[in-house]
Design an enzyme around this catalytic site. Structure first.
Site, PDB file in Angstrom:
ATOM      1  N   TYR A   1      -2.234  -1.612  10.981  1.00  0.00           N
ATOM      2  CA  TYR A   1      -2.477  -2.102   9.618  1.00  0.00           C
ATOM      3  C   TYR A   1      -1.324  -1.678   8.694  1.00  0.00           C
ATOM      4  CZ  TYR A   1      -3.855  -1.541   4.781  1.00  0.00           C
ATOM      5  OH  TYR A   1      -3.833  -1.537   3.410  1.00  0.00           O
TER       6      TYR A   1
ATOM      7  N   SER B   1       0.834  -1.213   0.000  1.00  0.00           N
ATOM      8  CA  SER B   1       0.000   0.000   0.000  1.00  0.00           C
ATOM      9  C   SER B   1       0.860   1.251   0.000  1.00  0.00           C
ATOM     10  CB  SER B   1      -0.863  -0.017   1.263  1.00  0.00           C
ATOM     11  OG  SER B   1      -1.474   1.232   1.456  1.00  0.00           O
TER      12      SER B   1
ATOM     13  N   LYS C   1       1.964  -3.846   6.588  1.00  0.00           N
ATOM     14  CA  LYS C   1       2.407  -3.778   5.185  1.00  0.00           C
ATOM     15  C   LYS C   1       3.922  -3.551   5.126  1.00  0.00           C
ATOM     16  CE  LYS C   1      -1.535  -4.526   3.253  1.00  0.00           C
ATOM     17  NZ  LYS C   1      -1.790  -5.859   2.701  1.00  0.00           N
TER      18      LYS C   1
HETATM   19  C1  UD1 Z   1      -7.294   4.179   3.706  1.00  0.00           C
HETATM   20  C2  UD1 Z   1      -6.159   3.862   4.619  1.00  0.00           C
HETATM   21  C3  UD1 Z   1      -5.069   3.180   3.824  1.00  0.00           C
HETATM   22  C4  UD1 Z   1      -5.620   1.932   3.160  1.00  0.00           C
HETATM   23  C5  UD1 Z   1      -6.796   2.329   2.291  1.00  0.00           C
HETATM   24  C6  UD1 Z   1      -7.456   1.118   1.661  1.00  0.00           C
HETATM   25  C7  UD1 Z   1      -6.233   5.597   6.358  1.00  0.00           C
HETATM   26  C8  UD1 Z   1      -5.512   6.745   6.980  1.00  0.00           C
HETATM   27  N1  UD1 Z   1      -5.666   5.052   5.274  1.00  0.00           N
HETATM   28  O1  UD1 Z   1      -6.850   5.137   2.763  1.00  0.00           O
HETATM   29  O2  UD1 Z   1      -4.013   2.843   4.664  1.00  0.00           O
HETATM   30  O3  UD1 Z   1      -4.620   1.312   2.399  1.00  0.00           O
HETATM   31  O4  UD1 Z   1      -7.767   3.020   3.075  1.00  0.00           O
HETATM   32  O5  UD1 Z   1      -8.300   0.448   2.513  1.00  0.00           O
HETATM   33  O6  UD1 Z   1      -7.279   5.196   6.826  1.00  0.00           O
HETATM   34  N2  UD1 Z   1     -13.445  10.205   3.550  1.00  0.00           N
HETATM   35  C9  UD1 Z   1     -14.515  11.006   3.957  1.00  0.00           C
HETATM   36  N3  UD1 Z   1     -15.623  10.406   4.470  1.00  0.00           N
HETATM   37  C10 UD1 Z   1     -15.725   9.043   4.578  1.00  0.00           C
HETATM   38  C11 UD1 Z   1     -14.633   8.228   4.162  1.00  0.00           C
HETATM   39  C12 UD1 Z   1     -13.510   8.849   3.654  1.00  0.00           C
HETATM   40  O7  UD1 Z   1     -14.449  12.241   3.872  1.00  0.00           O
HETATM   41  O8  UD1 Z   1     -16.756   8.556   5.075  1.00  0.00           O
HETATM   42  C13 UD1 Z   1     -12.247  10.868   2.987  1.00  0.00           C
HETATM   43  C14 UD1 Z   1     -11.005  10.620   3.816  1.00  0.00           C
HETATM   44  O9  UD1 Z   1     -10.867  11.610   4.793  1.00  0.00           O
HETATM   45  C15 UD1 Z   1      -9.907  10.678   2.748  1.00  0.00           C
HETATM   46  C16 UD1 Z   1     -10.595  10.183   1.483  1.00  0.00           C
HETATM   47  O10 UD1 Z   1     -11.995  10.279   1.729  1.00  0.00           O
HETATM   48  O11 UD1 Z   1      -9.532  11.999   2.546  1.00  0.00           O
HETATM   49  C17 UD1 Z   1     -10.255   8.744   1.157  1.00  0.00           C
HETATM   50  O12 UD1 Z   1     -10.499   7.953   2.304  1.00  0.00           O
HETATM   51  P1  UD1 Z   1     -10.454   6.352   2.275  1.00  0.00           P
HETATM   52  O13 UD1 Z   1     -11.278   5.846   1.152  1.00  0.00           O
HETATM   53  O14 UD1 Z   1     -10.774   5.867   3.646  1.00  0.00           O
HETATM   54  O15 UD1 Z   1      -8.951   6.021   1.891  1.00  0.00           O
HETATM   55  P2  UD1 Z   1      -7.593   6.497   2.598  1.00  0.00           P
HETATM   56  O16 UD1 Z   1      -7.838   7.083   3.912  1.00  0.00           O
HETATM   57  O17 UD1 Z   1      -6.843   7.301   1.615  1.00  0.00           O
END
Ligand code: UD1
Length: 340
Positions: free
Chosen positions: A150, A125, A154
């Site tokens: 997690y 990742s 990795k």
């Molecule tokens: C997350 C994990 C990462 C993992 C990946 C795949 C973290 C910090 N990182 O990535 O290690 O490999 O998932 O499972 O958790 N968001 C919202 N509302 C929501 C959900 C997400 O605003 O309900 C925003 C988050 O703040 C972020 C973006 O959407 O800015 C992407 O979030 P997400 O899909 O959870 O991925 P990552 O956080 O990038």
């Protein structure tokens, strides 16, 4: 040529099985079905015409894992997806994550060593880079201290593979994914999180279909153009295709060194609001969302420099954001229609 896909009934695993079968590989899946369902092999059969063999057991069981390799020592390559991946849960239950993600990897490597199976592709990742100092982030960027157990699994897994390679005939490729989203064009397979989704796109589609009331956007006060965090979203089918190329590269002895690392991203970053707006455009419906406070542990922005993967693997992500969210939406609707 026989390929073992661990976690092959999961999200990225199932899409990779389809692409492997499309290229003529024979696939064996090992999965404990802890976060997926055996029905996925029927869906795969609908797409490719071939039902992959599924063995249901836990790779944390050393005897069973080594026994599996003894029965299947003609495997040409292993693609190892099977792992827990919920960041928040890993903070609550670190030992569950360390045990599951690390012990299963060690058992696989032991099984490979004992039976002469040489090639492993590992599901890593971009989380290993943390918040990179320079963007876009290349494979040469330093590894940052992991934000969660997690993420740490990795990093440690990559080290375990590298050390094993140094001491044996095994060779490995770690693929560092950016943010995989979307679903197969048939909408027969896709992402199906257990319970409340942690990730953005499944939360968007579940909100739009009415399972969730409202999407919470975690912060709009980041130093980015619209204040929301930026990620490099990549279509899961583009990602799956890179695995086929990687395993083939190992089988064909085309590796430049026994352990290689590749970034899998598009090279383009989108903000949370841009993803929401793309969804609204392709679905033709307004999404109910609200800006709330930041989520702990979120980084500001990250996107890949995919030029090394593009050049060395001859691979390039082809699908754009609209296609990614449209396919995720099509999958959500098809799945809910079938499972009313
Ligand atoms: C997350 C994990 C990462 C993992 C990946 C795949 C973290 C910090 N990182 O990535 O290690 O490999 O998932 O499972 O958790 N968001 C919202 N509302 C929501 C959900 C997400 O605003 O309900 C925003 C988050 O703040 C972020 C973006 O959407 O800015 C992407 O979030 P997400 O899909 O959870 O991925 P990552 O956080 O990038």
């Amino acid at each position: 040529m026989k390929i073992l896909v661990t976690g092959g009934t999961g999200y990225i695993g199932s899409h990779t099985v389809v692409e492997l079968q499309n290229k003529g590989f024979e696939v064996l899946i090992v999965d404990n079905l802890s976060n997926s369902s055996a029905e996925i092999v029927e869906k795969i059969k609908k797409i490719t015409g071939i039902k992959p063999v599924l063995e249901v057991f836990d790779l944390g069981d050393r005897e069973k894992t080594v026994g599996f390799f003894k029965r299947n020592s003609d495997i040409k390559g292993v693609i190892h997806f099977a792992a827990f991946k919920a960041v928040g849960e890993s903070v609550e239950k670190p030992l569950k994550y360390y045990r599951n993600n690390l012990v299963s990897l060690m058992n696989i490597l032991e099984g490979m060593s004992e039976t002469g199976v040489q090639n492993i592709v590992f599901s890593s990742s971009c989380t290993v880079y943390g918040q990179p100092d320079e963007l876009p982030v290349s494979e040469k960027a330093p590894i940052k201290k992991a934000e969660s157990p997690y993420g740490n699994t990795k990093q440690i897994s990559e080290d375990i593979i590298l050390d094993t390679i140094k001491a044996s005939d095994i060779q490995g490729i770690a693929l560092r994914y950016f943010n995989p989203i979307g679903a197969h064009e048939t909408a027969l397979i896709g992402e199906l999180p257990l319970g409340v989704p942690n990730n953005l796109v499944p939360f968007i589609t579940q909100t739009a279909i009415g399972i969730r009331d409202q999407l919470k956007v975690f912060g709009n006060d980041y130093p980015t153009p619209d204040g929301t965090p930026i990620r490099d979203y990549i279509h899961v089918v583009d990602l799956a295709k890179a695995h086929v190329i990687a395993v083939n590269r190992m089988i064909m002895n085309s590796m430049k060194k026994p352990f290689e690392v590749f970034n899998l991203g598009t090279g383009k970053g989108y903000s949370v609001l841009e993803v929401i707006h793309a969804f609204e455009k392709v679905s033709g419906q307004k999404l109910n969302y609200k800006i709330v406070g930041r989520r702990e542990g979120d980084i500001i922005q990250v996107w890949a420099d995919p030029s090394f993967s593009n050049k060395e693997l001859g691979w390039k992500a082809e699908k754009g954001l609209d296609e990614m969210v449209a396919s995720a939406w099509k999958w959500e609707k098809a799945y809910r229609a079938e499972n009313k």
